[in-house]
Design a protein around this motif. Structure first.
Motif, PDB file in Angstrom:
ATOM      1  N   PRO A  58      -7.612 -32.172  58.233  1.00  0.00           N
ATOM      2  CA  PRO A  58      -8.993 -32.427  57.897  1.00  0.00           C
ATOM      3  C   PRO A  58      -9.504 -32.772  59.139  1.00  0.00           C
ATOM      4  O   PRO A  58      -9.065 -33.547  59.889  1.00  0.00           O
ATOM      5  N   ARG A  59     -11.173 -32.861  59.124  1.00  0.00           N
ATOM      6  CA  ARG A  59     -11.500 -33.328  60.159  1.00  0.00           C
ATOM      7  C   ARG A  59     -11.661 -34.892  60.315  1.00  0.00           C
ATOM      8  O   ARG A  59     -11.216 -35.417  61.376  1.00  0.00           O
ATOM      9  N   PHE A  60     -11.357 -35.562  59.256  1.00  0.00           N
ATOM     10  CA  PHE A  60     -11.407 -36.911  59.100  1.00  0.00           C
ATOM     11  C   PHE A  60     -10.191 -37.266  58.323  1.00  0.00           C
ATOM     12  O   PHE A  60     -10.125 -36.984  57.000  1.00  0.00           O
ATOM     13  N   LEU A  61      -8.921 -37.824  58.893  1.00  0.00           N
ATOM     14  CA  LEU A  61      -8.194 -38.572  57.938  1.00  0.00           C
ATOM     15  C   LEU A  61      -8.438 -39.786  57.392  1.00  0.00           C
ATOM     16  O   LEU A  61      -8.760 -40.893  58.371  1.00  0.00           O
ATOM     17  N   ILE A  62      -8.738 -39.923  56.038  1.00  0.00           N
ATOM     18  CA  ILE A  62      -9.218 -41.214  55.579  1.00  0.00           C
ATOM     19  C   ILE A  62      -8.276 -41.593  54.576  1.00  0.00           C
ATOM     20  O   ILE A  62      -7.793 -41.078  53.472  1.00  0.00           O
ATOM     21  N   GLY A  63      -7.797 -42.952  54.664  1.00  0.00           N
ATOM     22  CA  GLY A  63      -7.087 -43.606  53.678  1.00  0.00           C
ATOM     23  C   GLY A  63      -6.468 -44.973  53.825  1.00  0.00           C
ATOM     24  O   GLY A  63      -6.916 -45.617  54.816  1.00  0.00           O
ATOM     25  N   THR A  64      -5.668 -45.445  52.961  1.00  0.00           N
ATOM     26  CA  THR A  64      -4.992 -46.579  53.142  1.00  0.00           C
ATOM     27  C   THR A  64      -3.909 -46.732  54.259  1.00  0.00           C
ATOM     28  O   THR A  64      -3.437 -45.340  54.545  1.00  0.00           O
ATOM     29  N   PRO A  65      -3.208 -47.706  54.589  1.00  0.00           N
ATOM     30  CA  PRO A  65      -2.176 -47.802  55.666  1.00  0.00           C
ATOM     31  C   PRO A  65      -1.007 -46.665  55.197  1.00  0.00           C
ATOM     32  O   PRO A  65      -0.593 -45.758  56.049  1.00  0.00           O
ATOM     33  N   GLU A  66      -0.686 -46.897  54.105  1.00  0.00           N
ATOM     34  CA  GLU A  66       0.457 -45.950  53.453  1.00  0.00           C
ATOM     35  C   GLU A  66       0.008 -44.296  53.480  1.00  0.00           C
ATOM     36  O   GLU A  66       1.027 -43.609  53.910  1.00  0.00           O
ATOM     37  N   GLN A  67      -1.151 -44.224  53.063  1.00  0.00           N
ATOM     38  CA  GLN A  67      -1.456 -42.632  52.903  1.00  0.00           C
ATOM     39  C   GLN A  67      -1.922 -42.056  54.347  1.00  0.00           C
ATOM     40  O   GLN A  67      -1.297 -40.969  54.568  1.00  0.00           O
ATOM     41  N   ILE A  68      -2.304 -42.784  55.239  1.00  0.00           N
ATOM     42  CA  ILE A  68      -2.459 -42.590  56.579  1.00  0.00           C
ATOM     43  C   ILE A  68      -0.935 -42.154  57.232  1.00  0.00           C
ATOM     44  O   ILE A  68      -0.666 -41.412  58.099  1.00  0.00           O
ATOM     45  N   GLU A  69      -0.128 -43.289  57.079  1.00  0.00           N
ATOM     46  CA  GLU A  69       1.269 -42.871  57.599  1.00  0.00           C
ATOM     47  C   GLU A  69       2.050 -41.731  57.194  1.00  0.00           C
ATOM     48  O   GLU A  69       2.564 -40.821  57.950  1.00  0.00           O
ATOM     49  N   GLN A  70       1.846 -41.330  55.947  1.00  0.00           N
ATOM     50  CA  GLN A  70       2.200 -40.246  55.288  1.00  0.00           C
ATOM     51  C   GLN A  70       1.968 -39.116  55.884  1.00  0.00           C
ATOM     52  O   GLN A  70       2.473 -38.135  56.199  1.00  0.00           O
ATOM     53  N   SER A  71       0.483 -38.999  55.947  1.00  0.00           N
ATOM     54  CA  SER A  71      -0.357 -37.825  56.719  1.00  0.00           C
ATOM     55  C   SER A  71       0.148 -37.739  58.202  1.00  0.00           C
ATOM     56  O   SER A  71       0.668 -36.210  58.430  1.00  0.00           O
ATOM     57  N   LEU A  72       0.016 -38.468  59.000  1.00  0.00           N
ATOM     58  CA  LEU A  72       0.481 -38.447  60.151  1.00  0.00           C
ATOM     59  C   LEU A  72       1.780 -38.092  60.508  1.00  0.00           C
ATOM     60  O   LEU A  72       2.096 -37.373  61.611  1.00  0.00           O
ATOM     61  N   HIS A  73       2.731 -38.662  59.594  1.00  0.00           N
ATOM     62  CA  HIS A  73       4.161 -38.213  59.859  1.00  0.00           C
ATOM     63  C   HIS A  73       4.288 -36.852  59.584  1.00  0.00           C
ATOM     64  O   HIS A  73       4.983 -35.931  60.178  1.00  0.00           O
ATOM     65  N   ALA A  74       3.632 -36.232  58.430  1.00  0.00           N
ATOM     66  CA  ALA A  74       3.682 -34.954  58.121  1.00  0.00           C
ATOM     67  C   ALA A  74       3.130 -34.139  59.372  1.00  0.00           C
ATOM     68  O   ALA A  74       3.547 -32.931  59.309  1.00  0.00           O
ATOM     69  N   ILE A  75       2.254 -34.281  59.733  1.00  0.00           N
ATOM     70  CA  ILE A  75       1.223 -33.555  60.983  1.00  0.00           C
ATOM     71  C   ILE A  75       2.302 -33.506  62.141  1.00  0.00           C
ATOM     72  O   ILE A  75       2.118 -32.445  62.760  1.00  0.00           O
ATOM     73  N   ALA A  76       2.759 -34.582  62.431  1.00  0.00           N
ATOM     74  CA  ALA A  76       3.629 -34.932  63.511  1.00  0.00           C
ATOM     75  C   ALA A  76       4.777 -34.009  63.648  1.00  0.00           C
ATOM     76  O   ALA A  76       5.145 -33.379  64.485  1.00  0.00           O
TER      77      ALA A  76
END
Length: 338
Positions: free
Chosen positions: A285-303
């Protein structure tokens, strides 16, 4: 995973442009202490809300106030400038701060009148893009490989200290250019998230290894994304509101308005920006918005799907301390200091 940072030098709510400069210095110092890999300084023209219009001026200020973090341009808009002067600027910066300077190169239009104002020759507006020629010339200055019959071959140019070089972009042209030259590539996913994956594949698939000093023998890519992190989802979504409003205004041609507070931005938007789920890591999504745990999960999946080991965070906010708290939470969650 490495995390890096783009700084827009936002004029803060209740502050002024000088305070924006001080906040940029503070951002770099705290990002360094938190374990971020690099900080890049943006180039935006004719903006009242963003003071970062000359990264080559901000870079030495930030580098002088820090010790280890890499400092660079995100980016220098090469289509407006002399490649020779850009090469001079960045080799001088590398002499001042060896091993710490990133020369991020990009291109952009800034509107008819600003584009003309940035040109040396105001008599004629170019009708074709010469970006490939500009980039090739810059790399020839940096590598010293002009042909022997080229007039620039005769110019004395010392390149004993070199920055690292990155080509920045949000289109297939930049991916192809970086791949052809064997350059490291930074993709602006915050501008073009829907095509981020397909364009990254162009870079990876067409990459030509190069042994030249500012190039790479293997594809090397950074993905840059909007990220808003807070203790709760609601706080993170509120934090994204000023940028969401500013982007809406920009699409309407408004570059004169300052960035609003979170409350005022939400009022003008009519709602808190929605939190979009990461249904497919190839289309963040254009904005990744969330708690630290949610952001970590999203960024690892994207990476993982993008095959990158470094994500560059863009977290624009007129509330300096809230933005710093977001960086602290990311550092803790990703264990950057380890």
């Amino acid at each position: 995973m490495k995390l890096s940072l783009i700084d827009l030098s936002v004029v803060p709510v209740g502050g002024d442009r000088h305070q924006a400069v001080l906040n940029t210095i503070d951002t770099a110092q705290r990002a360094e202490a938190l374990g971020f890999e690099r900080i890049w300084l943006a180039e935006h023209h004719a903006s009242n809300g963003l003071i970062g219009r000359a990264p080559e001026v901000l870079i030495p200020m930030v580098a002088a106030k820090t010790n280890t973090i890499k400092v660079g341009s995100g980016s220098v808009l090469l289509n407006h400038y002399s490649p020779y002067k850009v090469a001079e600027n960045f080799t001088l910066l590398a002499e001042m701060f060896p091993g710490r300077i990133d020369m991020g190169i990009g291109r952009a239009t800034n509107g008819l009148y600003v584009d003309i104002a940035l040109q040396r020759n105001r008599n004629e507006r170019p009708h074709t893009s010469d970006s490939a020629e500009q980039l090739a010339e810059l790399m020839a200055w940096m590598h010293g490989d002009f042909e022997s019959d080229h007039p620039f071959h005769m110019v004395n140019f010392d390149r004993s200290y070199q920055p690292d070089a990155w080509l920045l972009g949000s289109s297939s042209w930049s991916a192809q250019a970086a791949a052809y030259l064997g350059m490291p590539y930074a993709f602006a996913g915050f501008i073009n998230p829907q095509q981020a994956y397909s364009i990254s594949r162009i870079y990876k698939d067409q990459f030509r290894p190069s042994e030249k000093a500012l190039c790479s023998t293997t594809p090397k890519m950074i993905l840059a994304l909007w990220v808003f992190c807070a203790e709760t989802e609601d706080e993170a979504a509120r934090m994204a509101a000023p940028i969401a409003l500013s982007m809406k205004r920009l699409m309407q041609g408004d570059t004169s308005s300052l960035m609003e507070s979170e409350d005022r931005a939400i009022e003008l938007l009519g709602a808190v920006p929605p939190i979009e789920p990461l249904d497919d890591p190839r289309m963040p999504p254009r904005f990744l918005i969330g708690t630290p745990e949610q952001i970590e999960q999203s960024l690892h999946a994207i990476a993982e799907v993008f095959e990158v080991d470094e994500i560059m965070i863009q977290c624009g906010s007129p509330h300096h301390e809230k933005r710093m708290r977001s960086l602290e939470l990311l550092s803790q969650q990703f264990k950057l200091k380890q």
